[in-house]
Enzyme design. Structure first.
Site, PDB file in Angstrom:
ATOM      1  N   THR A  42       0.852  -1.204   0.114  1.00  0.00           N
ATOM      2  CA  THR A  42      -0.057   0.026   0.065  1.00  0.00           C
ATOM      3  C   THR A  42       0.978   1.198  -0.093  1.00  0.00           C
ATOM      4  O   THR A  42       2.062   1.122   0.357  1.00  0.00           O
ATOM      5  CB  THR A  42      -0.793  -0.027   1.206  1.00  0.00           C
ATOM      6  OG1 THR A  42      -0.182  -0.012   2.399  1.00  0.00           O
ATOM      7  CG2 THR A  42      -1.845  -1.105   1.324  1.00  0.00           C
ATOM      8  N   GLY A  44       1.437   4.090   1.837  1.00  0.00           N
ATOM      9  CA  GLY A  44       2.225   4.499   2.775  1.00  0.00           C
ATOM     10  C   GLY A  44       3.202   3.601   3.265  1.00  0.00           C
ATOM     11  O   GLY A  44       4.361   3.971   3.686  1.00  0.00           O
ATOM     12  N   CYS A  45       2.920   2.347   3.376  1.00  0.00           N
ATOM     13  CA  CYS A  45       3.810   1.240   3.707  1.00  0.00           C
ATOM     14  C   CYS A  45       4.977   1.104   2.718  1.00  0.00           C
ATOM     15  O   CYS A  45       5.908   0.765   3.193  1.00  0.00           O
ATOM     16  CB  CYS A  45       2.931  -0.065   3.773  1.00  0.00           C
ATOM     17  SG  CYS A  45       1.871  -0.022   5.032  1.00  0.00           S
ATOM     18  N   THR A  46       4.757   1.406   1.420  1.00  0.00           N
ATOM     19  CA  THR A  46       5.637   1.239   0.533  1.00  0.00           C
ATOM     20  C   THR A  46       6.690   2.401   0.745  1.00  0.00           C
ATOM     21  O   THR A  46       7.899   2.346   0.703  1.00  0.00           O
ATOM     22  CB  THR A  46       4.962   1.309  -1.043  1.00  0.00           C
ATOM     23  OG1 THR A  46       4.235   0.285  -1.192  1.00  0.00           O
ATOM     24  CG2 THR A  46       6.247   1.313  -1.989  1.00  0.00           C
ATOM     25  N   GLY A  49       8.730   1.778   3.925  1.00  0.00           N
ATOM     26  CA  GLY A  49       9.717   0.540   3.767  1.00  0.00           C
ATOM     27  C   GLY A  49      10.935   1.130   2.826  1.00  0.00           C
ATOM     28  O   GLY A  49      12.082   0.750   3.123  1.00  0.00           O
TER      29      GLY A  49
END
Length: 158
Positions: A42, A44-46, A49
């Site tokens: 997703t 924000g998570c990308t 990370g």
């Protein structure tokens, strides 16, 4: 029940990418950043990370291991890691063992509906296995720099 700053983090073993098992006890002597994110692949998570990926060398220099955790299955974690070229392990916590240990499952609202999900959170564990710092309800921009600064300060004893 959540772990307080200064308390030892209970040992755990978890399935991670690369067909590995991460065990906290085996990481003694190194600092550990464990960051919890809601869902692999997703936006924000990308971004989050990628921020950790891009600063991994600096974390390595601060004697700090990075671990990403979500409730996604191992296949989703492997795909996410490969697609984003992440240079650290991602943990699959489908049974929510780590999520419960760190108390990151919270009631969230999306599109007017309530559901239980991971509150974006990051934890810094010192080389002796004690919780050194916790960030909860994290906003992605600038967060990794803050975690890195804390890891560097901890590694130099400041």
């Amino acid at each position: 029940m959540s772990i307080e700053i200064g308390q030892p983090v209970p040992d755990f073993s978890a399935s991670a990418t690369g067909d590995t098992t991460v065990t906290l006890a085996e990481l003694r002597g190194k600092q550990v950043v464990i960051y919890f994110y809601p869902k692999a692949s997703t936006p924000g998570c990308t971004t989050q990370g990628g921020d950790f990926r891009d600063r991994k060398t600096a974390f390595d220099e601060a004697n700090t291991v990075i671990l990403g955790v979500s409730r996604d299955g191992l296949r989703a974690q492997e795909n996410f890691k490969a697609k984003q070229d992440f240079n650290f392990a991602l943990i699959s916590d489908k049974d929510e063992t780590l999520c419960t240990l760190f108390d990151v499952i919270k009631l969230k609202k999306m599109y007017g509906k309530e559901h239980l999900g991971i509150e974006r959170s990051t934890f810094l564990i010192d080389a002796e296995g004690r919780l050194a710092k916790a960030w909860r309800g994290v906003k992605v921009p600038g967060h990794v720099e803050e975690v890195l600064a804390a890891a560097q300060a901890l590694s130099t004893g400041q």
